[in-house]
Write an enzyme that holds these catalytic residues in place. Sequence first.
Site, short mmCIF file in Angstrom:
data_model
loop_
_atom_site.label_atom_id
_atom_site.label_comp_id
_atom_site.label_asym_id
_atom_site.label_seq_id
_atom_site.Cartn_x
_atom_site.Cartn_y
_atom_site.Cartn_z
N ASP A 1 0.83 -1.20 0.00
CA ASP A 1 0.00 0.00 0.00
C ASP A 1 0.87 1.25 0.00
OD1 ASP A 1 -2.23 -1.58 0.09
OD2 ASP A 1 -2.45 -1.45 2.28
N TYR B 1 6.11 -8.78 8.53
CA TYR B 1 5.73 -7.38 8.69
C TYR B 1 5.84 -6.94 10.15
CZ TYR B 1 3.31 -8.17 4.19
OH TYR B 1 3.00 -8.49 2.88
N ARG C 1 -3.91 -5.40 7.28
CA ARG C 1 -5.02 -4.49 7.63
C ARG C 1 -6.23 -5.29 8.10
NH1 ARG C 1 -6.94 -2.09 2.72
NH2 ARG C 1 -5.55 -3.37 1.47
N ASP D 1 -7.39 0.75 7.57
CA ASP D 1 -6.20 1.40 8.12
C ASP D 1 -6.55 2.83 8.51
OD1 ASP D 1 -6.18 2.95 5.80
OD2 ASP D 1 -4.54 1.83 4.86
#
Length: 303
Positions: free
Chosen positions: A38, A66, A174, A80
Amino acid sequence: MDGIINVYKEKGYTSHDVVAKMRGILRMKKIGHTGTLDPEAEGVLPVCLGRGTKLCDLLTDKTKKYRAVMLLGKETDTQDITGRTLSENPVDCSREMEETVREAIMSFVGPYLQVPPMYSALKVNGKKLYELARAGKEVERQPRPVEIFTIQIEDICLPRVTMTVACSKGTYIRTLCQDIGRRVGCGGCMESLVRTRVDRFSIEESLRLGEIEHLRDLGEIEQHVLPVDCMFEALPRLTMPIEGEGDKLVHNGNPFQAELTEDGERYLQARVYDSQGCFIGIYGYDEKKRRYQPQKLFLGGAS
């Protein structure tokens, strides 16, 4: 240049932006990325160059890691912090709540069915979901199997939780944050995201676009490009002898008999090189036909 370079995607860029800038920096067209991040996310984005672009799909399938900050008590339409707020709830900051949050997070380790977010590049009936979402439309999405391999909770300071997640391809962090928030009972969204690893590519070894441009000017960029065959180091190596028809066969992407190689060994799968040490591709041995068949070629225009 043929291979993979470990790029650090900075905030504000799309993955396509990175590819466009890399084409300008390296002055070459054949460049592709290995899975979108993103615009507000940052971190590791392996970028394939030249014949290395044939690795794009392979790297998309690899395990990723992540570091995320989850904000509890808030849900948005994008899942988000950048999205439109859909609901807000107070978050109890007691030690009991911390333990509840910890248990909820760890309950997601393992396989689980995840519904892809509307703000994603997945297609339904030929339309990208984020295009439909921006038009105010929401469509039914089928849950997809993903797997959370590990979660390390680095810090809990409610309403925020910092955690490191190792997961399978197709996992949306997310969505994981939202799902955790719903399991806790207060909702949640992702506040920030950094991808720290894709397979063998780590954030510590990644290069920002400015660094890549500087290395190009110094003539040192090729030192940071991982050769294509390094992605297959676990496979045994087969090399064609200097004399014989082996080179001609593999240069044309044809099958060949095991006896044509230097050692004559038969492996289920192997890296194949010509007599000059040039990497040709991946071959598999066909027991019925008693020969090696090409599975993935990286020479010239082969696919």
